[in-house]
Design a protein around this motif. Sequence first.
Motif, PDB file in Angstrom:
ATOM      1  N   LYS A   1      -0.251-103.578   1.627  1.00 32.68           N
ATOM      2  CA  LYS A   1       0.165-103.239   2.913  1.00 32.68           C
ATOM      3  C   LYS A   1       1.312-103.995   3.247  1.00 32.68           C
ATOM      4  O   LYS A   1       2.296-103.424   4.103  1.00 32.68           O
ATOM      5  N   LEU A   2       1.500-105.373   3.018  1.00 37.57           N
ATOM      6  CA  LEU A   2       2.722-105.886   2.873  1.00 37.57           C
ATOM      7  C   LEU A   2       4.112-105.413   2.268  1.00 37.57           C
ATOM      8  O   LEU A   2       4.948-105.490   2.975  1.00 37.57           O
ATOM      9  N   ALA A   3       3.691-104.922   1.153  1.00 38.48           N
ATOM     10  CA  ALA A   3       4.965-104.148   0.395  1.00 38.48           C
ATOM     11  C   ALA A   3       5.372-103.044   1.185  1.00 38.48           C
ATOM     12  O   ALA A   3       6.729-102.825   1.387  1.00 38.48           O
ATOM     13  N   SER A   4       4.256-102.427   1.677  1.00 42.08           N
ATOM     14  CA  SER A   4       4.735-101.119   2.531  1.00 42.08           C
ATOM     15  C   SER A   4       5.393-101.355   3.624  1.00 42.08           C
ATOM     16  O   SER A   4       6.474-100.922   4.087  1.00 42.08           O
ATOM     17  N   ILE A   5       4.977-102.573   4.411  1.00 34.04           N
ATOM     18  CA  ILE A   5       5.611-102.942   5.708  1.00 34.04           C
ATOM     19  C   ILE A   5       7.256-103.455   5.396  1.00 34.04           C
ATOM     20  O   ILE A   5       8.082-103.037   6.150  1.00 34.04           O
ATOM     21  N   GLU A   6       7.267-104.194   4.323  1.00 36.50           N
ATOM     22  CA  GLU A   6       8.516-104.576   3.847  1.00 36.50           C
ATOM     23  C   GLU A   6       9.476-103.519   3.612  1.00 36.50           C
ATOM     24  O   GLU A   6      10.780-103.689   4.102  1.00 36.50           O
ATOM     25  N   LEU A   7       9.104-102.610   3.009  1.00 36.38           N
ATOM     26  CA  LEU A   7       9.879-101.164   2.834  1.00 36.38           C
ATOM     27  C   LEU A   7      10.468-100.666   4.043  1.00 36.38           C
ATOM     28  O   LEU A   7      11.431-100.162   4.281  1.00 36.38           O
TER      29      LEU A   7
END
Length: 92
Positions: free
Chosen positions: A22-28
């Motif tokens: 989820k954090l990786a998706s948010i950062e993108l």
Amino acid sequence: MKDVLKSGWWGRLEDQSEVKRKLASIELKFDSYYKNHKDTCFQISYEDMVLKSQKFSDMYDFLGIEYKESTVYSVLARKHSEGVSWKSALKT
């Protein structure tokens, strides 16, 4: 992302692999938004804020406000999370 995962909010969630996803998706999404709106937004990482890098000072310039180190220390010294404090994050 490692320090964010230790925070009071994200750190207490059980499925850490899902949290990372989820954090990786948010950062993108944040990166994409920033690239398309550089004139109206400023992007800074957690590490930049904790370490008070030059980018941290640049953020104040972007906002058109005076950078006062004493104010920064006052805000960062407050407990903002149930997890790792910014002072302990500097030691990692």
